[in-house]
Design an enzyme around this catalytic site. Structure first.
Site, PDB file in Angstrom:
ATOM      1  N   GLY A  33       6.421 -11.904   0.940  1.00 14.50           N
ATOM      2  CA  GLY A  33       6.074 -11.178   2.130  1.00 14.50           C
ATOM      3  C   GLY A  33       6.372 -11.732   3.604  1.00 14.50           C
ATOM      4  O   GLY A  33       7.306 -12.744   3.410  1.00 14.50           O
ATOM      5  N   SER A  41       0.817  -1.197  -0.079  1.00 11.72           N
ATOM      6  CA  SER A  41      -0.081   0.046  -0.013  1.00 11.72           C
ATOM      7  C   SER A  41       0.688   1.183   0.019  1.00 11.72           C
ATOM      8  O   SER A  41       0.443   2.530  -0.283  1.00 11.72           O
ATOM      9  CB  SER A  41      -0.900  -0.016   1.221  1.00 11.72           C
ATOM     10  OG  SER A  41      -1.821  -0.948   1.188  1.00 11.72           O
ATOM     11  N   CYS A  95      15.300  -9.556   1.764  1.00  7.39           N
ATOM     12  CA  CYS A  95      15.215 -10.927   2.296  1.00  7.39           C
ATOM     13  C   CYS A  95      16.309 -11.780   2.276  1.00  7.39           C
ATOM     14  O   CYS A  95      16.622 -12.552   3.044  1.00  7.39           O
ATOM     15  CB  CYS A  95      14.008 -11.557   1.719  1.00  7.39           C
ATOM     16  SG  CYS A  95      12.411 -10.833   2.004  1.00  7.39           S
ATOM     17  N   GLU A  97      14.592 -12.062  12.242  1.00  6.79           N
ATOM     18  CA  GLU A  97      15.126 -11.344  11.090  1.00  6.79           C
ATOM     19  C   GLU A  97      15.068  -9.848  11.501  1.00  6.79           C
ATOM     20  O   GLU A  97      13.939  -9.322  11.967  1.00  6.79           O
ATOM     21  CB  GLU A  97      14.397 -11.543   9.852  1.00  6.79           C
ATOM     22  CG  GLU A  97      14.874 -10.839   8.668  1.00  6.79           C
ATOM     23  CD  GLU A  97      13.659 -11.108   7.418  1.00  6.79           C
ATOM     24  OE1 GLU A  97      14.398 -11.062   6.289  1.00  6.79           O
ATOM     25  OE2 GLU A  97      12.635 -11.556   7.541  1.00  6.79           O
ATOM     26  N   GLU A 112       7.565 -16.659  -1.261  1.00  6.22           N
ATOM     27  CA  GLU A 112       8.758 -16.301  -0.755  1.00  6.22           C
ATOM     28  C   GLU A 112       8.621 -15.482   0.360  1.00  6.22           C
ATOM     29  O   GLU A 112       8.115 -14.386   0.351  1.00  6.22           O
ATOM     30  CB  GLU A 112       9.630 -15.659  -1.834  1.00  6.22           C
ATOM     31  CG  GLU A 112      10.887 -15.535  -1.619  1.00  6.22           C
ATOM     32  CD  GLU A 112      11.523 -14.276  -1.017  1.00  6.22           C
ATOM     33  OE1 GLU A 112      11.532 -14.213   0.374  1.00  6.22           O
ATOM     34  OE2 GLU A 112      11.621 -13.180  -1.724  1.00  6.22           O
TER      35      GLU A 112
END
Length: 457
Positions: free
Chosen positions: A209, A160, A265, A362, A231
């Protein structure tokens, strides 16, 4: 979440968009279904021409598109230009190789009592792509280029906070000549995704995501018996062994950790360094991270820009604060600059323990955790001690050790003496909680195809 462009460098809201109504979404789905009939009947030669036209447009508009991305999510202008070029290259790659990747595969006809037997790849139909903001053009393109070449229309639900990039992609493919409905952008919130995914006109879905988002999409797709590719990120290890070129490893570690302002990522996030070279590597790494220029992302001299969202910046800050409260040492960075926008400096943290969030989570920002390991076995055990399995890096000059790392590191991508990155020529994807399926290469274009068996008497 509102659909709007907010400049991360200043916090200023620049443009807002109304979400599509249910009726507008239904119209886009109907366009995609109609467009599928025309797209799937077009030749590979025609589709390759359209993809090359898209690449030419990207080349011509590189600077304006790069500035749009930098304004929407804060990546440096230098990085944004490179992203546009990579997207153009992906279009040309599939234009050149797509037909061969999807060519009929002959079988042993006499063995099955046939005059002719073969397998052929056919498109499934409209594919819903749910994409993140961190590589707003590339994430969408690495789905779109192979999907369109295979004959599948794309329905893009983008993040968004990058609506202008999302709308640009639909306009790009329309100007390149693709049929009406071949690629559509859906300006909708995540709350509308389940309804779209359940629609019979949508035949498959791909998502890049969070793990939670992946689980939600996979559950609905499973209920509807629709193919998915997911992913979902990672906590990539970067192992440094005694035989490594330490200077090269430290430089690459800095590049990897600061890539896209630390919001990738596949960037290395956990640096596992053998005790024999721990001090040498850490000192060099800290010096290189501290030297990174944190400044206006539009400036050619900036190495790192702001984080994309205020919530993302706050999360990174909290993860570092938690580590410090539990005894970790901040070797550089660690203090949020007092300026408008969502800034966080390149930071190196050592002396981490399992009680700290940074041990297992992460960190989606320019923050590196450095761990000392005593042996190859310890390095592999710690590298694999994560629910994720996207990418992994190992630095060693020992050929036997290199082969062992390839075998022992649990990841979808293993890079030896280099940082993990994506290329159209190589399959991309992870294992464990990093998801399943593959993007890019021949494997990626075949993910959303029906492999039809043909037998002729």
């Amino acid at each position: 979440m509102a659909i709007e462009t907010i400049n991360p460098a200043t916090g200023e809201t620049l443009k807002s968009f109304e979400p599509m109504t249910d009726r507008q979404v239904a119209q886009q789905l109907s366009r995609a279904a109609t467009g599928f009939e025309e797209l799937r009947r077009s030749s590979y030669q025609q589709r390759s021409q359209w993809l090359r036209a898209a690449a030419d447009i990207l080349d011509a508009e590189t600077d304006s598109v790069a500035r749009m991305m930098t304004t929407e999510m804060g990546k440096t202008l230098v990085a944004a230009r490179a992203e546009v070029g990579k997207c153009a290259a992906a279009c040309r790659f599939y234009a050149e190789h797509g037909a061969a990747f999807l060519a009929d595969e002959p079988a042993d006809a006499p063995a099955v009592g046939a005059r002719r037997a073969y397998a052929r790849y056919e498109p499934l139909g409209p594919v819903l792509a749910i994409m993140p903001w961190n590589f707003p053009l590339w994430q969408a393109m690495r789905f779109a280029a192979p999907a369109l070449m295979a004959g599948n229309p794309g329905l893009l639900k983008h993040a968004s906070n990058v609506p202008q990039t999302a709308l640009y992609l639909a306009d790009l493919f329309a100007r390149a000549g693709f049929p009406d409905g071949a690629f559509s952008t859906l300006l909708i919130g995540s709350d509308a995704v389940p309804r779209v995914l359940r629609d019979d006109r949508v035949r498959a879905a791909t998502l890049t995501g969070s793990e939670a988002a992946g689980r939600a999409v996979a559950a609905i797709a499973g209920e509807q018996l629709k193919k998915t590719v997911l992913e979902l990120g990672g906590s990539d290890p970067f192992v440094v062994m005694p035989s490594a070129d330490i200077a090269a490893a430290a430089a690459a570690a800095t590049t990897s950790r600061c890539l896209n302002n630390g919001q990738s990522c596949i960037s290395a996030k956990r640096f596992l360094v053998h005790r024999e070279v721990y001090d040498e590597f850490t000192d060099a790494f800290v010096a290189a991270m501290a030297a990174q220029v944190l400044d206006d992302p539009m400036a050619e001299t900036s190495d790192v820009g702001p984080l994309a969202t205020a919530s993302g910046r706050d999360e990174v800050e909290e993860q570092v604060r938690d580590a410090v409260l539990h005894g970790a040492r901040v070797r550089c960075g660690g203090d949020r600059p007092n300026r408008p926008g969502w800034w966080y400096p390149p930071t190196v943290v050592t002396d981490l323990t399992p009680q700290m969030r940074m041990w297992s989570e992460e960190v989606f920002g320019p923050v590196a955790g450095v761990f000392q390991v005593d042996s190859y076995a310890d390095a592999v055990a710690l590298a694999n001690d994560t629910p994720f399995g996207l990418g992994a890096n190992a630095w060693t000059a020992d050929p036997a050790e290199q082969e062992s790392f390839v075998q022992d590191l649990a990841a979808g991508l293993v890079f030896i003496n280099g940082i993990v990155t994506s290329h159209p020529q190589l399959p991309f994807g992870g294992i464990k909680n990093s998801g399943y399926g593959r993007e890019l290469s021949a494997h990626g274009i075949r993910e959303f195809c029906n492999l039809k068996t043909v037998w002729m008497a």
